[in-house]
Design an enzyme around this catalytic site. Sequence first.
Site, mmCIF file in Angstrom:
data_model
loop_
_atom_site.group_PDB
_atom_site.id
_atom_site.type_symbol
_atom_site.label_atom_id
_atom_site.label_comp_id
_atom_site.label_asym_id
_atom_site.label_seq_id
_atom_site.Cartn_x
_atom_site.Cartn_y
_atom_site.Cartn_z
ATOM 1 N N HIS A 180 0.841 -1.193 0.000
ATOM 2 C CA HIS A 180 0.000 0.000 0.000
ATOM 3 C C HIS A 180 0.874 1.240 0.000
ATOM 4 O O HIS A 180 2.083 1.159 0.241
ATOM 5 C CB HIS A 180 -0.954 0.008 1.216
ATOM 6 C CG HIS A 180 -0.272 0.098 2.540
ATOM 7 N ND1 HIS A 180 -0.086 -0.985 3.368
ATOM 8 C CD2 HIS A 180 0.276 1.153 3.191
ATOM 9 C CE1 HIS A 180 0.533 -0.604 4.463
ATOM 10 N NE2 HIS A 180 0.772 0.694 4.389
HETATM 11 P P1 TYD Z 1 -2.210 -4.001 7.550
HETATM 12 O O1 TYD Z 1 -2.439 -2.709 6.860
HETATM 13 O O2 TYD Z 1 -2.728 -5.231 6.898
HETATM 14 O O3 TYD Z 1 -0.643 -4.186 7.835
HETATM 15 P P2 TYD Z 1 0.595 -4.163 6.793
HETATM 16 O O4 TYD Z 1 0.783 -2.735 6.370
HETATM 17 O O5 TYD Z 1 1.759 -4.677 7.571
HETATM 18 O O6 TYD Z 1 0.266 -5.027 5.630
HETATM 19 O O7 TYD Z 1 -2.805 -3.891 9.034
HETATM 20 C C1 TYD Z 1 -3.189 -5.035 9.787
HETATM 21 C C2 TYD Z 1 -4.383 -4.686 10.653
HETATM 22 O O8 TYD Z 1 -4.026 -3.739 11.659
HETATM 23 C C3 TYD Z 1 -5.518 -4.079 9.861
HETATM 24 O O9 TYD Z 1 -6.731 -4.669 10.318
HETATM 25 C C4 TYD Z 1 -5.514 -2.617 10.247
HETATM 26 C C5 TYD Z 1 -4.936 -2.642 11.644
HETATM 27 N N1 TYD Z 1 -4.199 -1.430 12.024
HETATM 28 C C6 TYD Z 1 -4.680 -0.621 13.027
HETATM 29 O O10 TYD Z 1 -5.765 -0.848 13.585
HETATM 30 N N2 TYD Z 1 -3.940 0.466 13.409
HETATM 31 C C7 TYD Z 1 -2.765 0.766 12.834
HETATM 32 O O11 TYD Z 1 -2.116 1.771 13.229
HETATM 33 C C8 TYD Z 1 -2.285 -0.071 11.772
HETATM 34 C C9 TYD Z 1 -0.981 0.244 11.067
HETATM 35 C C10 TYD Z 1 -3.025 -1.168 11.389
#
Ligand code: TYD
Length: 142
Positions: free
Chosen positions: A55
């Site tokens: 992303h």
């Molecule tokens: P995700 O975006 O999939 O992580 P990565 O960037 O490592 O692929 O995030 C995993 C989960 O955590 C998703 O359900 C969103 C949640 N999340 C939060 O609630 N707060 C945060 O600050 C972050 C970064 C993620």
Amino acid sequence: MPSLQDRTPQSLLPLRAFADARGTLVAIEGERDLPFPIARVYYIVGLSGEARGFHAHRALDQLLVCVAGSCRLIVDDGIATHEHILDRPDRGLHVKPYQWREMRDFSADCVLLALASAAYNEADYIRDYPTFLAEVTARNGR
Ligand code: TYD
């Protein structure tokens, strides 16, 4: 067009490390050590080996630091892609808005720390690569 400087691969930011016989303390203050305030901290542990990220953000700045272990961080600004190995707790990468990021090749002991400039906001995410390219191309006026 983005300037040549915009295309230069970012180097890892050295962090303030205080090492003595007891160990090493690394200090990071928003707006002093980083060009943004720190509004949120999160960290990723227990990594299975599956790649993460995939992303970009529209407005968020982040510093990513591998405080234990190592991983590969791939950053794509829509023009060029650069790879960084994060394997030192006293070096971080500033990942900026409109930079697509992927994290891979986590060591079993990897702890990836993120310091972010704003609260979590799903609306700030671009999770679809063609949408990222379209937005970044429009921003660059190409
Ligand atoms: P995700 O975006 O999939 O992580 P990565 O960037 O490592 O692929 O995030 C995993 C989960 O955590 C998703 O359900 C969103 C949640 N999340 C939060 O609630 N707060 C945060 O600050 C972050 C970064 C993620």
